[in-house]
Design an enzyme around this catalytic site. Structure first.
Site, short mmCIF file in Angstrom:
data_model
loop_
_atom_site.label_atom_id
_atom_site.label_comp_id
_atom_site.label_asym_id
_atom_site.label_seq_id
_atom_site.Cartn_x
_atom_site.Cartn_y
_atom_site.Cartn_z
N SER A 172 0.84 -1.20 0.00
CA SER A 172 0.00 0.00 0.00
C SER A 172 0.88 1.26 0.00
CB SER A 172 -0.96 -0.05 1.19
OG SER A 172 -2.00 0.90 1.04
N GLU A 214 -9.01 -5.77 -4.15
CA GLU A 214 -8.44 -4.79 -3.22
C GLU A 214 -9.50 -3.92 -2.54
OE1 GLU A 214 -5.25 -4.11 -2.42
OE2 GLU A 214 -4.02 -5.04 -3.99
N HIS A 233 -7.72 -5.81 0.08
CA HIS A 233 -6.50 -5.12 0.47
C HIS A 233 -5.98 -5.68 1.79
CE1 HIS A 233 -3.90 -1.63 -0.04
NE2 HIS A 233 -4.14 -1.21 1.18
#
Length: 508
Positions: free
Chosen positions: A189, A320, A423
């Site tokens: 990220s 995600e 995610h």
């Protein structure tokens, strides 16, 4: 019962760590001085040398950041250590007398949250596999990424912290049994976005890179960054200057930047942020094109040839954005509202995109609700397509391997349905920390063989810079798709949806 300790010399003094059965760990080593007082909005400076032996037996203080929220324990850790020595790092090593490959972790958290002490960021599995693992903290929020025009360093102080940590690794890791000429950075990220930014700078501080769920498109203009800082200062009732912000307590600063962040990412109409780069990247504080450290967007530098001597693994999870959408309740929101949100995030022809993604529902990856369709489009808008743009830019010039992590966690979301291949779901597999405290809140009954495979692949890449039976990205667009049943290299998965983005998000 007291632990056996082991000591190592660093450039600033001697440290002691804890000797475990198959490795040793050193935690909380300062790599720079506390970024407070005159250093608060300046570049990191070396720590003051110490005499005697510094115990490095537990995590150091994290940078100021909001606490609580989803998965805070596994991403930020438990019971943060008080203090202002935030610029610290940790080392797990199989043998302080060896010369092992080095993996350096840069944590994520939208440049606002997270720390190296997240419970799933335990380097034991890497050390047991013969790799030296380093993780570190860096300045977050306004102190790390806010644009303060009159500060000693107006922007990108968090990036400078990361560079200082990598310089520490270069200068000191041999004493911990690491090979300074074989350093791989990896992050997820915001950590992956940091890595792609660092890759674009050609600093020569690492030799391989792994970018998990990142983007090389996410930077702000100085004007947009100043707008965010101005809003935060307004919320605090101080001028947006180094002097004004330096007089603010860190807790108050964190509260104000959280307030403004929520305003930015929650704004779907044009409004104050609608025409800026702030809204379309979905974050409030990110690296800044400041004309000094960062001169162009990372994707543009990479497309021009930056970082071509660094082999790269890059990829995303399959779903995600379910992490962000299904962590809230959006019941009753009509399709038109979701299409408007796509437009606000820069999706071209959003109604056509919505309709075509709605047709892509499968038994494995359902898109049965408007929120799920929106999530699928945004997964590609913010993560998958930017990652593929990096791979495309390096195709034929630099070794690049692309992956897609497709295992779906059955953990339910607040908004209904499973979080799926969302995610951060790959992290306990990469670190092989499925049993760490709090991980079951994200990954219930995660398959251990998949952790063996993914962790092993990261170790293989750190050791050799290549990956057996995993084709480099090229004209056939091969992607390693990780699944519990059978991982395999697949040519151009979800190619029809990928093709929708031709001409969008390309380097300018």
């Amino acid at each position: 019962m007291p632990h056996e300790t082991i000591t190592v010399d660093t450039a600033h003094g001697r440290v002691s760590g804890i000797a475990e059965a198959e490795f040793a760990r050193f935690q909380g080593i300062p790599y720079a001085a506390p970024p407070t007082g005159p250093n608060r909005f300046g570049a990191p400076v070396p720590p003051r040398p110490w005499s005697g032996v510094l115990p490095a037996h537990g995590f150091g203080p994290p940078a100021p950041r909001p606490v609580g929220g989803s998965f805070d324990e596994i991403l930020s850790g438990l019971d943060p250590v008080p203090g202002d020595g935030w610029l610290n790092l940790n080392v797990w090593t199989p043998d302080v007398t060896g010369s092992s490959p080095v993996l350096v972790w840069i944590h994520g958290g939208a440049f606002l949250r997270g720390s190296s002490a997240g419970t799933m960021y335990d380097g034991a599995a890497f050390a047991e596999a013969g790799v030296v693992l380093v993780s570190f903290n860096y300045r977050l929020g306004v102190e790390g990424f806010g644009y303060v025009a009159d500060a000693p360093v107006p922007a990108n102080r968090g990036l400078l912290d990361q560079i200082a940590a990598l310089e520490w690794v270069r200068d000191n890791i041999a004493g911990f049994g690491g090979d300074p000429d074989n350093v791989t950075v990896f992050g997820e990220s915001a950590g992956a976005m940091s890595i792609l930014t660092l890759l674009s700078l050609d600093l020569g501080l690492f030799h391989r890179a792994i970018a998990q769920s990142g983007s090389a498109h996410v930077v702000q203009t100085a004007a947009d960054a100043a707008l965010v800082t101005g809003e935060i200062a307004l919320a605090l009732g101080v001028p947006p200057t180094a002097e004004g912000l330096s007089g603010v307590d860190t807790a108050d600063l964190v509260a104000a930047q959280t307030l403004v962040h929520n305003l930015v990412v929650g704004t779907a109409d044009a409004g104050k942020y609608g025409e800026s780069t702030i809204q379309t990247c979905g974050m409030s504080l990110v690296p800044v094109v400041d004309g000094d450290l960062v001169r162009v967007r990372p994707i543009d530098a990479i497309a021009a040839g930056a970082g071509q001597d660094v082999p790269l693994v890059i990829g995303t999870t399959t779903e995600e954005h379910r992490y962000f959408v299904l962590s809230q309740s959006w019941e009753g929101l009509p399709v038109g509202a979701w299409v408007q949100r796509l437009a606000a995030y820069g999706v071209p022809d959003p109604a056509r995109f919505y309709d075509q993604y709605a047709e892509g529902t499968t038994a494995r990856y359902p898109r049965d609700t408007p929120a799920e369709v929106f999530s699928a489009v945004m997964t590609d808008r913010l993560f998958r397509i930017p990652s593929l743009r990096v791979a495309e830019a390096r195709k034929g010039h630099a070794p690049t391997y692309v992956y897609d992590f497709g295992w779906r966690t059955p953990v339910p979301s607040v908004g209904g349905g499973a979080l799926g291949a969302c995610h951060v779901v790959e992290l306990p597999f990469v670190w092989h920390t499925l049993g760490a405290s709090g991980v079951d809140e994200l990954v219930a009954d995660g398959p251990v063989p998949l952790a063996d495979e993914v962790n092993g692949r990261w170790v293989e890449f750190a050791a050799t810079g290549s990956l057996e039976s995993w084709d480099e990205y090229g004209d056939e667009r091969p992607v390693m798709v990780f699944h519990a049943e059978r991982s395999a290299v697949v040519p151009d998965p979800r190619g029809a949806e990928r093709a929708l983005w031709d001409g969008a998000l390309d380097p300018e």
